[in-house]
Design a protein around this motif. Structure first.
Motif, mmCIF file in Angstrom:
data_model
loop_
_atom_site.group_PDB
_atom_site.id
_atom_site.type_symbol
_atom_site.label_atom_id
_atom_site.label_comp_id
_atom_site.label_asym_id
_atom_site.label_seq_id
_atom_site.Cartn_x
_atom_site.Cartn_y
_atom_site.Cartn_z
ATOM 1 N N ALA A 21 8.043 4.832 -5.277
ATOM 2 C CA ALA A 21 8.212 4.286 -6.400
ATOM 3 C C ALA A 21 8.078 3.159 -7.245
ATOM 4 C CB ALA A 21 7.433 5.228 -7.657
ATOM 5 N N MET A 76 2.571 7.520 -10.475
ATOM 6 C CA MET A 76 1.786 6.847 -9.079
ATOM 7 C C MET A 76 1.714 7.822 -8.106
ATOM 8 S SD MET A 76 4.587 3.805 -9.333
ATOM 9 C CE MET A 76 3.212 2.644 -7.604
ATOM 10 N N VAL A 77 3.182 8.900 -7.919
ATOM 11 C CA VAL A 77 3.002 10.526 -7.276
ATOM 12 C C VAL A 77 3.755 11.723 -7.719
ATOM 13 C CG1 VAL A 77 5.392 9.425 -6.575
ATOM 14 C CG2 VAL A 77 4.059 10.740 -5.127
ATOM 15 N N GLN A 94 0.830 6.595 1.112
ATOM 16 C CA GLN A 94 0.833 5.191 0.790
ATOM 17 C C GLN A 94 0.498 5.413 -0.022
ATOM 18 O OE1 GLN A 94 -2.559 4.362 3.164
ATOM 19 N NE2 GLN A 94 -1.153 3.017 4.852
ATOM 20 N N LYS A 95 -0.356 4.764 -1.778
ATOM 21 C CA LYS A 95 -0.934 5.071 -2.541
ATOM 22 C C LYS A 95 -1.931 6.080 -2.780
ATOM 23 C CE LYS A 95 0.839 0.908 -4.863
ATOM 24 N NZ LYS A 95 1.374 -0.483 -5.012
ATOM 25 N N THR A 114 -3.571 9.080 -7.521
ATOM 26 C CA THR A 114 -2.300 9.554 -7.679
ATOM 27 C C THR A 114 -2.409 10.193 -6.355
ATOM 28 O OG1 THR A 114 -2.692 10.426 -10.735
ATOM 29 C CG2 THR A 114 -0.870 10.834 -9.055
ATOM 30 N N ALA A 115 -0.889 9.722 -6.024
ATOM 31 C CA ALA A 115 -1.043 10.821 -4.532
ATOM 32 C C ALA A 115 -0.190 11.647 -4.501
ATOM 33 C CB ALA A 115 0.465 9.479 -3.479
ATOM 34 N N ASP A 153 0.909 -1.463 0.477
ATOM 35 C CA ASP A 153 -0.481 -0.143 0.106
ATOM 36 C C ASP A 153 1.191 1.436 -0.093
ATOM 37 O OD1 ASP A 153 -2.762 -1.747 -0.058
ATOM 38 O OD2 ASP A 153 -2.594 -1.704 2.258
ATOM 39 N N ASN A 154 1.913 1.367 -0.101
ATOM 40 C CA ASN A 154 3.206 2.388 0.348
ATOM 41 C C ASN A 154 3.390 2.393 -1.257
ATOM 42 O OD1 ASN A 154 2.586 2.356 2.713
ATOM 43 N ND2 ASN A 154 4.591 1.218 3.135
ATOM 44 N N ILE A 155 3.757 4.237 -1.342
ATOM 45 C CA ILE A 155 3.910 4.716 -2.535
ATOM 46 C C ILE A 155 5.496 5.079 -2.204
ATOM 47 C CG2 ILE A 155 3.099 6.971 -2.713
ATOM 48 C CD1 ILE A 155 4.060 4.465 -5.975
#
Length: 230
Positions: free
Chosen positions: A69, A165-166, A33-34, A196-197, A7-9
C-alpha cells in the motif's frame, strides 16, 4: 515511503520470512494487484500467518523488500507502522474483540485510535459498517451475545473502518461451520467486488472449490503460484 507499480498493492522481492529464529519461507517473489483476490494455502507451520504478519509489520523482515500500500515495510520505523496499518484491514481467526465492551464501543475504540474525532461521524460510520456486514442494530450487544459467524462479521466491519486498500485475512473461517464459512466468503466477494484487494490464508479447501481465485501455496519453505485452485 515508497511507491508501487501502478497496478500493484503488494510487491514481495527476494524476501525471507522468519518466525522468531526459524526461517519458514525463503526467496519469495510475488505481486498482488489492486482489487485482486488471492488465497494463501499450506499446512500448519508452513508460514502462512508469518507471511501475513510480515506484510503488516508485526514480524520484522530480515532479507528482501516488501512494499504494501505504498509503504516499504523493511524500511519502516516503529512510529510509522500505524500509518501502514491504516491502509490495511486485518481479519483474525480468533476475533480479538474486547469482551467488556459492546460492539459499538469495540468499533469506536479502533476509530478513536486511528484518528476519528467527530462523534456523529463515528456513529454514522458504525451504522454503515454494520449494515455492510448484514448486522444492523447490534450496536449495544456484547461479543459473547453473538455467534461465531456474527463475531467474525464484526471483525470484518472493524477491518473496513478506514476503507482499506487491501484486507489481510488469517484463517477467517477457521472457527466457523461450513455454512457460515460460505457466508463469510460471500461477504468477502462483495467487498472484493467493490474494489478492495483480499489476501486470505486458509486451509479450507471446500472454500477454494466454491470460490475459486488465484492461489499461492506455501510448501517446503517456498511459495508456488498456482494461479487458480486446483
Amino acid at each position: 515511503m515508497s511507491f508501487l507499480a501502478p497496478d500493484n498493492i503488494i510487491e514481495v522481492n527476494n524476501a525471507n520470512i522468519y518466525q522468531q529464529a526459524s526461517l519458514v519461507l525463503s526467496g519469495l517473489n510475488f505481486t498482488i494487484q489492486k482489487g485482486e483476490f488471492v488465497y494463501i494455502i499450506g499446512r500448519t507451520g508452513t508460514g502462512k500467518s508469518s507471511l501475513l504478519k510480515t506484510l503488516y509489520a508485526d514480524l520484522p523482515l530480515r532479507k528482501g523488500q516488501v512494499h504494501v500500500a505504498g509503504f516499504e515495510v523493511n524500511q519502516l520505523l516503529h512510529r510509522e507502522v500505524p500509518f501502514l496499518r491504516r491502509k490495511l484491514g486485518i481479519v483474525f481467526q480468533d476475533f480479538q474483540l474486547l469482551p467488556d465492551r459492546n460492539i459499538a464501543d469495540n468499533l469506536t475504540f479502533v476509530m478513536r485510535a486511528t484518528g476519528w474525532k467527530n462523534t456523529q461521524k463515528i456513529q454514522q460510520r458504525i451504522t454503515d459498517l454494520l449494515q455492510q456486514v448484514d448486522l444492523p442494530g447490534i450496536n449495544k450487544k456484547f461479543p459473547h451475545q453473538l455467534s461465531g459467524g456474527e463475531q467474525q462479521r464484526v471483525v470484518i466491519a472493524r477491518a473496513l473502518i478506514n476503507e482499506p486498500m487491501v484486507l489481510l485475512a488469517d484463517e477467517p473461517t477457521g472457527n466457523l461451520d461450513p455454512d457460515m464459512s460460505e457466508e463469510i466468503l460471500k461477504l468477502f466477494q462483495r467487498i472484493n467486488n467493490s474494489g478492495t484487494a483480499i489476501l486470505m490464508a486458509t486451509h479450507d479447501y471446500e472454500v477454494l472449490e466454491k470460490f475459486p481465485a488465484r492461489v499461492l501455496k506455501c510448501a517446503n519453505g517456498v511459495i508456488e503460484d498456482l494461479k487458480v485452485f486446483p
